[in-house]
Design an enzyme around this catalytic site. Structure first.
Site, PDB file in Angstrom:
ATOM      1  N   SER A  81      12.004   7.362  19.179  1.00 27.50           N
ATOM      2  CA  SER A  81      12.121   8.555  19.978  1.00 27.50           C
ATOM      3  C   SER A  81      11.056   9.683  19.225  1.00 27.50           C
ATOM      4  O   SER A  81      10.880   9.479  18.093  1.00 27.50           O
ATOM      5  CB  SER A  81      13.710   9.180  19.748  1.00 27.50           C
ATOM      6  OG  SER A  81      13.706  10.616  20.245  1.00 27.50           O
ATOM      7  N   HIS A 102       5.423  19.298  18.768  1.00 29.70           N
ATOM      8  CA  HIS A 102       5.256  20.541  18.790  1.00 29.70           C
ATOM      9  C   HIS A 102       3.855  21.125  18.264  1.00 29.70           C
ATOM     10  O   HIS A 102       3.291  21.026  17.111  1.00 29.70           O
ATOM     11  CB  HIS A 102       6.303  21.550  17.741  1.00 29.70           C
ATOM     12  CG  HIS A 102       7.576  21.204  18.487  1.00 29.70           C
ATOM     13  ND1 HIS A 102       7.939  21.946  19.556  1.00 29.70           N
ATOM     14  CD2 HIS A 102       8.708  20.680  17.881  1.00 29.70           C
ATOM     15  CE1 HIS A 102       9.409  21.418  19.815  1.00 29.70           C
ATOM     16  NE2 HIS A 102       9.752  20.779  18.707  1.00 29.70           N
ATOM     17  N   HIS A 107       8.076  14.822  24.599  1.00 32.22           N
ATOM     18  CA  HIS A 107       9.212  14.412  24.347  1.00 32.22           C
ATOM     19  C   HIS A 107       8.947  12.915  25.107  1.00 32.22           C
ATOM     20  O   HIS A 107       8.693  12.721  26.170  1.00 32.22           O
ATOM     21  CB  HIS A 107      10.273  14.793  24.530  1.00 32.22           C
ATOM     22  CG  HIS A 107      11.481  13.897  24.495  1.00 32.22           C
ATOM     23  ND1 HIS A 107      12.126  13.232  25.761  1.00 32.22           N
ATOM     24  CD2 HIS A 107      12.391  13.474  23.419  1.00 32.22           C
ATOM     25  CE1 HIS A 107      13.062  12.579  25.259  1.00 32.22           C
ATOM     26  NE2 HIS A 107      13.119  12.628  23.882  1.00 32.22           N
ATOM     27  N   ASN A 158      10.935   8.825  24.662  1.00 35.93           N
ATOM     28  CA  ASN A 158      11.892   7.837  24.059  1.00 35.93           C
ATOM     29  C   ASN A 158      12.055   6.453  24.567  1.00 35.93           C
ATOM     30  O   ASN A 158      12.339   6.739  25.783  1.00 35.93           O
ATOM     31  CB  ASN A 158      13.423   8.340  23.420  1.00 35.93           C
ATOM     32  CG  ASN A 158      14.368   8.587  24.445  1.00 35.93           C
ATOM     33  OD1 ASN A 158      14.825   7.503  25.106  1.00 35.93           O
ATOM     34  ND2 ASN A 158      14.496   9.632  24.712  1.00 35.93           N
ATOM     35  N   ARG A 214      14.890   3.029  24.356  1.00 34.45           N
ATOM     36  CA  ARG A 214      16.038   2.466  23.565  1.00 34.45           C
ATOM     37  C   ARG A 214      16.556   1.561  24.223  1.00 34.45           C
ATOM     38  O   ARG A 214      16.713   1.256  25.322  1.00 34.45           O
ATOM     39  CB  ARG A 214      17.180   3.735  23.222  1.00 34.45           C
ATOM     40  CG  ARG A 214      17.513   4.405  24.717  1.00 34.45           C
ATOM     41  CD  ARG A 214      18.220   5.661  24.536  1.00 34.45           C
ATOM     42  NE  ARG A 214      18.573   6.217  25.846  1.00 34.45           N
ATOM     43  CZ  ARG A 214      17.971   7.185  26.936  1.00 34.45           C
ATOM     44  NH1 ARG A 214      16.682   7.168  26.165  1.00 34.45           N
ATOM     45  NH2 ARG A 214      18.300   7.201  27.889  1.00 34.45           N
ATOM     46  N   HIS A 222       2.322  13.332  36.222  1.00 34.17           N
ATOM     47  CA  HIS A 222       3.322  12.782  37.249  1.00 34.17           C
ATOM     48  C   HIS A 222       2.610  11.468  37.973  1.00 34.17           C
ATOM     49  O   HIS A 222       3.345  10.595  38.296  1.00 34.17           O
ATOM     50  CB  HIS A 222       3.911  13.686  38.006  1.00 34.17           C
ATOM     51  CG  HIS A 222       4.861  14.507  37.581  1.00 34.17           C
ATOM     52  ND1 HIS A 222       6.313  13.954  37.488  1.00 34.17           N
ATOM     53  CD2 HIS A 222       5.076  15.877  36.770  1.00 34.17           C
ATOM     54  CE1 HIS A 222       7.018  14.781  36.923  1.00 34.17           C
ATOM     55  NE2 HIS A 222       6.364  15.859  36.647  1.00 34.17           N
TER      56      HIS A 222
END
Length: 297
Positions: A89, A93, A103, A105, A107, A138
């Site tokens: 993760s 900034h 961001h 992540n 998992r 995108h």
């Protein structure tokens, strides 16, 4: 494909991402500390601070195991309590308001009875939305999704719009991206195929974001634009502390608090009734913090 192999692949992903961010930033390296969870497992926390581009960022790897707390079992409607979870993760900034917060992540979660699922995603939070960059961002996410399933992008883009949304503000956190969870083979895909998709998402991050870092880092900014950045960081903190399921899961399972809350901005403001000028860049950005925007057509 067993959990040890998946954890090692995620560990190597952390290495590649950190190296790419260090190279692009060009000033400082990540500091690392390893930690152990008393109930089982541990992780590597890597943090970068006061770089040329990144004011504060974290890339976290963990592989933990043990018994699920009762409230997690109840929330996930699980009867089996022995679990294994691993993932990467990250949060960046930047110093410059024209370089977006990002961001990502990936998992993996497994129970001792063989139940498993993958999750993850990438989303971008520009302080000032650049429409062309939003479209390019995108488009690249869609290309990765399309390699695995023609419906993945539309499904996971909508999921991100709904997930990264502050209902009490009636705003999306940024321009979204993709978000997926509980991919477990019930749609006909094998465990290895789901893992390959998850890794493709993880491997997309570094080239995609480092290109944005490099392109936007030289843009000049005013005190007003910096003030707006600190104000918008407040929205980011609100989401992570109030709504983010990953934050809640980490804290509820006795994860390492310092590593979980590395996602918080280094400096932030909560301005009462921030004044928005008509026709301003701030007004334009707010007008685009909406669900359902089609960025690729």
């Amino acid at each position: 494909m067993n959990k040890e192999i998946i954890a090692e692949k995620f560990r190597l992903l952390q290495d590649r991402i950190c190296k790419a961010i260090e190279t692009t930033d060009g000033k400082v390296n990540f500091i690392e500390d390893t930690w152990e969870r008393k109930e089982g497992g541990g992780g590597r926390s890597r943090v970068i601070v006061n770089g040329n581009i990144i004011e504060k960022g974290g890339v976290q790897f963990s592989a933990v195991h043990g018994k699920l707390p009762e409230k997690i079992k109840h929330k996930l409607n699980l009867s089996n309590s022995n679990f294994f979870a691993t993932g990467v993760s990250l949060i960046m900034h930047p110093e410059n308001p024209h370089v977006p917060i990002v961001h990502m992540n990936v998992r993996y979660f497994e129970l001792e009875d063989g139940t498993f699922w993958f999750g993850g995603g990438i989303d971008l939070t520009p302080i000032y939305i650049n429409v062309d960059q939003a479209k390019d961002f995108h488009k690249e996410l869609k290309e990765v999704c399309d390699r695995h399933h023609p419906e993945y992008y539309s499904k996971f883009k909508t999921w991100a719009d709904d997930y990264f949304f502050l209902p009490f503000r009636e705003e999306t956190r940024g321009i979204g991206g993709i978000f997926f969870d509980h991919l477990n083979g019930t749609d006909g895909f094998s465990k290895e195929e789901i893992f390959n998709f998850t890794m493709d998402v993880g491997n997309l991050f570094a080239p995609l974001y480092c290109r944005i870092m490099s392109k936007n880092k030289e843009e000049s900014y005013s005190e007003k634009e910096k003030d707006w950045q600190l104000h918008r960081r407040g929205r980011y903190a609100e989401f992570n502390l109030v709504l983010d399921k990953g934050t809640k899961f980490g804290l509820d399972t006795n994860g390492r608090t310092e590593s979980i809350l590395v996602s918080m901005p280094p400096e932030v403001k909560w301005t009462y009734q921030y004044p928005i000028e008509s026709g301003s860049k701030e007004e334009l950005t707010l007008s685009l913090l909406k669900k359902g925007i089609n960025w690729v057509e």
